[in-house]
Design a protein around this motif. Structure first.
Motif, PDB file in Angstrom:
ATOM      1  N   TRP A   1       0.916   5.482 -10.285  1.00  0.00           N
ATOM      2  CA  TRP A   1       0.157   4.529 -10.715  1.00  0.00           C
ATOM      3  C   TRP A   1       0.504   2.790  -9.969  1.00  0.00           C
ATOM      4  O   TRP A   1      -0.450   1.973 -10.996  1.00  0.00           O
ATOM      5  CB  TRP A   1      -0.984   4.685 -11.319  1.00  0.00           C
ATOM      6  N   GLN A   2       1.079   2.483  -9.813  1.00  0.00           N
ATOM      7  CA  GLN A   2       1.635   0.801  -9.669  1.00  0.00           C
ATOM      8  C   GLN A   2       1.501   0.075  -8.449  1.00  0.00           C
ATOM      9  O   GLN A   2       0.765   1.134  -6.828  1.00  0.00           O
ATOM     10  CB  GLN A   2       2.791   1.230  -9.042  1.00  0.00           C
TER      11      GLN A   2
ATOM     12  N   ARG B   1       0.677  11.050  -1.804  1.00  0.00           N
ATOM     13  CA  ARG B   1       1.288   9.948  -2.174  1.00  0.00           C
ATOM     14  C   ARG B   1       0.443   8.965  -2.107  1.00  0.00           C
ATOM     15  O   ARG B   1       0.826   7.906  -3.289  1.00  0.00           O
ATOM     16  CB  ARG B   1       2.352   9.553  -1.064  1.00  0.00           C
ATOM     17  N   TYR B   2      -0.289   8.257  -1.447  1.00  0.00           N
ATOM     18  CA  TYR B   2      -1.116   6.831  -1.354  1.00  0.00           C
ATOM     19  C   TYR B   2      -2.451   6.874  -1.888  1.00  0.00           C
ATOM     20  O   TYR B   2      -3.688   8.136  -1.246  1.00  0.00           O
ATOM     21  CB  TYR B   2      -0.868   5.680  -0.850  1.00  0.00           C
TER      22      TYR B   2
ATOM     23  N   VAL C   1       0.603   3.299  -5.550  1.00  0.00           N
ATOM     24  CA  VAL C   1       1.283   5.310  -5.186  1.00  0.00           C
ATOM     25  C   VAL C   1       0.503   6.239  -6.384  1.00  0.00           C
ATOM     26  O   VAL C   1       0.591   5.478  -7.695  1.00  0.00           O
ATOM     27  CB  VAL C   1       2.677   4.365  -5.485  1.00  0.00           C
TER      28      VAL C   1
ATOM     29  N   SER D   1       2.765   8.609  -7.532  1.00  0.00           N
ATOM     30  CA  SER D   1       3.333   9.150  -8.308  1.00  0.00           C
ATOM     31  C   SER D   1       3.182   7.957  -9.869  1.00  0.00           C
ATOM     32  O   SER D   1       3.397   8.995 -10.972  1.00  0.00           O
ATOM     33  CB  SER D   1       4.920   8.758  -8.486  1.00  0.00           C
TER      34      SER D   1
END
Lengths: 458, 615
Positions: A168-169, A146-147, A164, A166
């Motif tokens: 790339w935030q 996830r991270y 994150v 999923s």
């Protein structure tokens, strides 16, 4: 125990796919994918240049081959052999490449750690992460994928960014209280991040996923600090190996030290078993253990066996050169067994020995002293079995029942420089400089008992 | 006298000389000369004395001597003159008395002198000894003084060293401090340098970044045959400002969810652990109560016991708690109660255990030996029993084996074996017969020998009896001659023998003596005697009677013979015994040896016993 025939290999690049079905190996610029059980060649890909890095995607569908010299990454698909993908980093260069945890993104680090480029195989989108820190272990994913935690360096200060995976935030960004951050590592449960300072200062910082500092630990000052760090698979313990030749274990409740494991050169405790590898002349009787093929092998390499040394045992120590960088002292390698019960360590000033600690009782259980310096050791993924190689033609296995030394058959000297376990724990790939072979540990009843007996008697 | 003079000190001589000088002696001149020559040689003195009195100066010398003697306190040599004019006459008696006195005096003086001399010698030796001692002590003193000086020197040196070491330590400490400071300063300098370098490096990086990245490097690209689908099957969505914010929120949510999950999981684990611990605690409490309450029943009955009240409190608490434990236990007050009660009970338990420990140690100290002995006895008995059993079992097994073998033997070939066995039996029978006859002959011989021995013994006994009678008569005469002493003696003997008769087993030596007496006391020798002597035989009821009669007999015989048993007297007895011994050794049998040991010397009884043993 059976051995496969010997296959060619270059740059020690040989990896099992995460699902255990395939085995990928590199020979110069060719990538060979075999069936992990039959070893038949399934696919053969040709890259543009010598492959320097090889990585399976998490879903075992793609293989990444990095050609650092050319700044290229080539990706191959197992399902569609005709599918291909080539990523060129151009003049920015390439020093590291890895898969994102979803197997659809590739993270490339450019030369001088200018930035990390995140390429997606699904979309055309490209993300850039600036200021990655050039350090021992600056990039780590949580086990659930996830991270991503990334060590950064800006304005002479260390930061950690949590992304994150999923999309790339950036989730969190915080500075760490370190002089010169050397590494970061997620706890297996993905909720705690361990951050440690460079060897000049003993400092471990523990951060929560949301960026809060949970605890800081410093064992001593004014001396070389941390050399290696390992989480227990249950996230319960954090083992810290340091240059003072000790392993300190922190607990996950108070993040305080539970115990301290010293690595003295003399072992004088009758409760501890010291297995000493001893050479033995080959033509003495027939042996049940290495199989007939081993007997057919070269006679030049003498066989060896383990003997239980009588107390007190003094281990061979290395005098470190004080005037050189990276002195060979301190605990440089440590690994928990998958069931959390054991911890294997190596003190670099006693390079021939592997120490196995019982974590349930928090005490030393066994010491294996090899004839040569220990190159690598790895726990079997399913059972508490430790495989050790020393760069010789033997592979060593330890289990709580005992330990064995197994001669690798084959023509010429097969120097085992590295090894990796099959995810099922049934076989083991032994890598030499330009060859590899598989070692099958058939743990059927008969063999198992033989293994145990052998372990007991040697 | 002359000798005496010679050994006196010169001083005393001069004194005497001085006293004598007051009255001019006729030979004073001469004597002075002698003194002046100061060679008191005995010869000279002798000659001097011989020259003291001559024919001519008798009168003078007498008067001189008289004067001298009177001055020394002796009576005058002259007779007491009645008148002045009458010439004093020499009193011979007085002279002799004087002489005698002088001689006595001289002897005394000699003795005294000897004493003094010996004392002097003693003192001299003492003196020597003391001097030696003194010298030794002086030496010792010297050595110890030297040692002390040495030690002092060493002490001083050590102190010096210590001071030096202290100094060194201080220096080292200073050095360490200095080095630490240096390290710190270096570290700061290093950090500073690093920062500077890093800044430069960053600048360069930035520049490079601009140069490389902003050039729109065409090479930086991804060639891909076709884009693959995402793992979750979703299609990538375009990001806009709005969606980005919502994405961020969603991510945050997820993160917190994960964290929460983790914490919840941990809490659950901790709760589980807690519950388990509580369970253990509760159980422990219960067990403690059940363990403690029956033991404390008694002390509580005494009412004044303080622990009893505590216990009752505790039990009340426990009751409450058990009631409350149905509800949740995590309430703080309950926790306090629980811990308190546990603490109390623990204290009680501890004191109880300590008490028990004390008791145990006491008991251990007191009864260690007894118990140990008893247990050992038991143990030995048990082992004996077991050994016996084992023996029996072994025998059983042996017999069974034998039987089995016999059976097997008989089973395998009946006819031949029976024949063979018969043969063997016949042979053996013959051999046995031969042996039997031999044995019988031997027995006859033995009997003959025995008879001759007994006859000899009887003869001996008769002879002895005759001798005894003779002796008795002789002694009687003696006895009649002697009067008072013997009477007492005989009385003593009577008492003695009576005593021996009353307590038979206390004085075995006496018994043997009296038994030895027996044959001639009661020559006929009743068969009762044998029953007493052979212990292996069943004791007859007449033994005690026998004892009495025997004592009586001995009394009688002693009254006749006065029991002055001399060595010569006992000798024949011994001879007899030896005879018996020899005989026994010849025909020794396991059963009869005991009889031999019973110390019987009477030949008659021996023969009787043997008769008993005969088949």
């Amino acid at each position: 125990m059976n051995f496969s025939e010997v296959f060619k290999l270059s740059s020690l690049l040989c990896k099992f796919s995460p699902d255990g079905k395939y085995l990928a190996s590199c020979v110069q610029y060719r990538l060979v994918v075999r069936d992990a059980s039959t070893l038949q060649i399934l696919q053969l890909y040709t890259c543009l240049d010598q492959i320097q890095h090889l990585e399976w995607s998490a879903d075992s569908l793609f293989i990444l081959c990095a050609l650092y010299k050319r700044g290229l990454v080539q990706v191959w698909s197992l399902e569609q052999p005709e599918w291909h993908c080539k990523i060129d980093e151009g003049s920015a260069g390439l020093v590291a490449s890895c898969w994102g945890p979803d197997g659809r993104h590739i993270l490339n680090t450019t030369e001088f750690h200018l930035r990390i480029t995140v390429w997606s195989l699904c979309t055309k989108s490209v993300s850039y992460i600036k200021y990655p820190k050039a350090c021992q272990q600056g990039i780590t994913f949580t086990r659930d994928g996830r991270y991503l935690a990334l060590a950064e360096r800006r304005d002479c200060r260390d930061y950690v960014s949590i992304f994150v995976c999923s999309d790339w935030q950036l989730l969190r960004h915080f500075d760490t209280d370190t002089q010169d951050l050397a590494g970061i590592e997620w706890a297996p449960n993905g909720c705690v991040l361990a951050v440690w300072d460079s060897c000049l200062e003993y400092k471990v910082l523990l951060y929560s996923l949301d960026g809060r500092l949970l605890s800081a630990f410093c064992a001593y000052e004014w001396s070389l600090g941390i050399k290696a760090v390992a989480w227990s698979p249950s996230s319960q313990f954090l083992a810290i190996g340091s240059y003072d030749g000790k392993v300190r274990i922190l607990n996950h409740v108070t993040w305080k030290m539970i115990t301290e494991f010293g690595h003295p050169a003399t072992v004088n405790n009758p409760k501890i078993v010291v297995y000493k590898e001893a050479e033995k002349s080959p033509p003495l009787g027939h042996l049940a253990f290495p199989p007939p093929r081993a007997v057919a092998g070269p006679l030049t390499s003498s066989e060896s066996k383990y003997e239980i040394a009588s107390m007190p045992v003094s281990l061979q120590t290395l005098k470190p050169a004080a005037d050189r960088a990276n002195p060979r002292i301190g605990v440089g390698a440590l690994a928990f067994s998958p069931d959390n019960y054991f911890l294997a360590t190596r003190n670099d000033s006693i390079p021939n020995a592997v120490w196995i600690w019982d974590i349930r009782k928090l005490r030393l259980l066994a010491v294996l002293e090899q004839l040569c310096a220990v190159r690598a050791f790895q726990w079997g993924p399913q059972q508490p079995r430790l495989a050790i190689c020393t760069g010789g033609s033997k592979v060593y296995l330890w289990s709580p029942a005992g330990c064995v030394s197994v001669q690798v058959p084959g023509e010429g000297d097969f120097q085992v420089l590295s090894l990796c376990w099959h995810p099922s724990g049934d076989s083991l790939a032994l890598l030499s400089k330009d060859h590899f072979c598989l070692c099958f540990l058939e743990m059927e009843e008969g063999v198992h008992t033989a293994f145990g007996q052998r372990g007991d008697c040697t | 006298m002359g000798d005496w003079m010679t050994v006196t000190d010169p001083e005393s001589k001069t004194i005497s000389q001085y006293t004598s000088e007051t009255k001019m002696s006729p030979s004073s001149l001469y004597s002075q000369q002698v003194l002046c020559s100061s060679i008191p040689l005995s010869k000279n003195v002798h000659s001097y004395f011989s020259a003291f009195c001559t024919e001519e100066n008798i009168e003078q010398s007498i008067s001189y001597l008289d004067q001298e003697l009177t001055t020394f306190g002796f009576p005058s040599l002259y007779e007491e003159s009645k008148g002045k004019e009458t010439k004093r006459e020499l009193n011979i008696v007085a002279v002799l008395n004087c002489m005698n006195e002088l001689l006595v005096l001289q002897r005394k003086n000699l003795l005294a002198q000897e004493n003094v001399e010996t004392q002097n010698l003693k003192l001299g030796s003492d003196m020597d000894h003391l001097q030696n001692c003194y010298a030794k002590l002086k030496e010792q003193l010297e050595t110890s003084r030297r040692e002390m000086i040495g030690l002092q020197e060493r002490d001083r040196q050590l102190q010096c060293k210590n001071r030096n070491l202290h100094q060194l330590l201080k220096n080292e400490k200073d050095e360490v401090q200095k080095l630490q400071n240096i390290i710190a300063s270096r570290a700061t300098q290093y950090n500073h340098d690093m920062k500077r370098k890093e800044r430069e490096y960053n600048k360069l990086k930035e520049r490079l970044h601009q140069l490389v990245m902003n050039k729109k490097d065409k090479k930086i690209a991804m060639e891909v045959l076709n884009y693959v689908g995402r793992v979750d099957g979703k299609r990538g969505s375009w990001r806009t400002g709005k969606t980005e914010a919502s994405f961020f929120l969603r991510n945050e949510d997820e993160m917190y969810k994960i964290l929460l999950n983790d914490y919840e999981y941990r809490q659950k684990q901790i709760l589980m652990e807690n519950a388990e611990l509580k369970k253990v605690l509760q159980q422990m409490k219960k067990e403690m109560i059940s363990l403690l309450s029956p033991q404390k029943q008694k002390p509580r009955e005494r009412a004044d016991d303080s622990t009893g009240t505590v216990i009752s409190d505790v039990e009340e608490d426990a009751g409450e708690l058990s009631r409350e434990s149905i509800w949740d236990l995590s309430c703080e007050t309950v926790r306090e109660q629980l811990t308190n009660s546990i603490r109390k009970q623990w204290r009680i338990l501890k004191s109880h255990v300590e008490k028990l420990d004390n008791q145990v140690s006491k008991v251990h100290l007191e009864g260690f030996n007894d118990e140990d002995v008893i247990s050992r006895q038991d143990h030995e008995q048990e082992t004996e029993k077991l050994e016996l059993e084992i023996q029996q079992c072994k025998e059983m097994i042996k017999t069974q084996q034998q039987l089995l073998q016999q059976q097997l033997a008989t089973a395998c070939d009946d006819d031949t074996t029976s024949l063979l066995r018969d043969c063997y039996l016949l042979e053996e029978k013959e051999r046995l017969k031969e042996e039997w006859s031999l044995f019988k002959e031997q027995k006859k011989n033995f009997e003959k020998e025995r008879r001759s021995f007994t006859e000899a013994a009887i003869r001996l006994g008769l002879e002895r009896k005759a001798f005894e009678e003779e002796r008795a008569s002789w002694l009687k005469q003696q006895f009649l001659n002697m009067t008072t002493f013997d009477h007492q003696n005989s009385e003593n003997v009577k008492l003695f023998s009576a005593f021996s008769g009353s307590s038979d087993r206390d004085t075995p030596t006496l018994h043997s003596r009296s038994r030895q007496k027996k044959p001639h006391g009661v020559p006929s020798g009743s068969p009762v005697c044998t029953s007493k002597l052979t212990k292996s035989l069943p004791a007859s009821p007449s033994t005690s009677d026998f004892c009495q009669t025997r004592s009586c007999a001995s009394e009688h015989s002693s009254s006749i013979s006065v029991l002055n048993i001399t060595p010569e007297e006992t000798k024949p007895n011994q001879v007899g015994r030896e005879c018996a011994h020899q005989k026994w050794s010849m025909s020794s049998r396991p059963g009869s040896q005991e009889v031999c040991y019973s110390g019987c010397s009477s030949t008659y009884t021996n023969s009787h016993v043997e008769k008993d043993d005969l088949p």
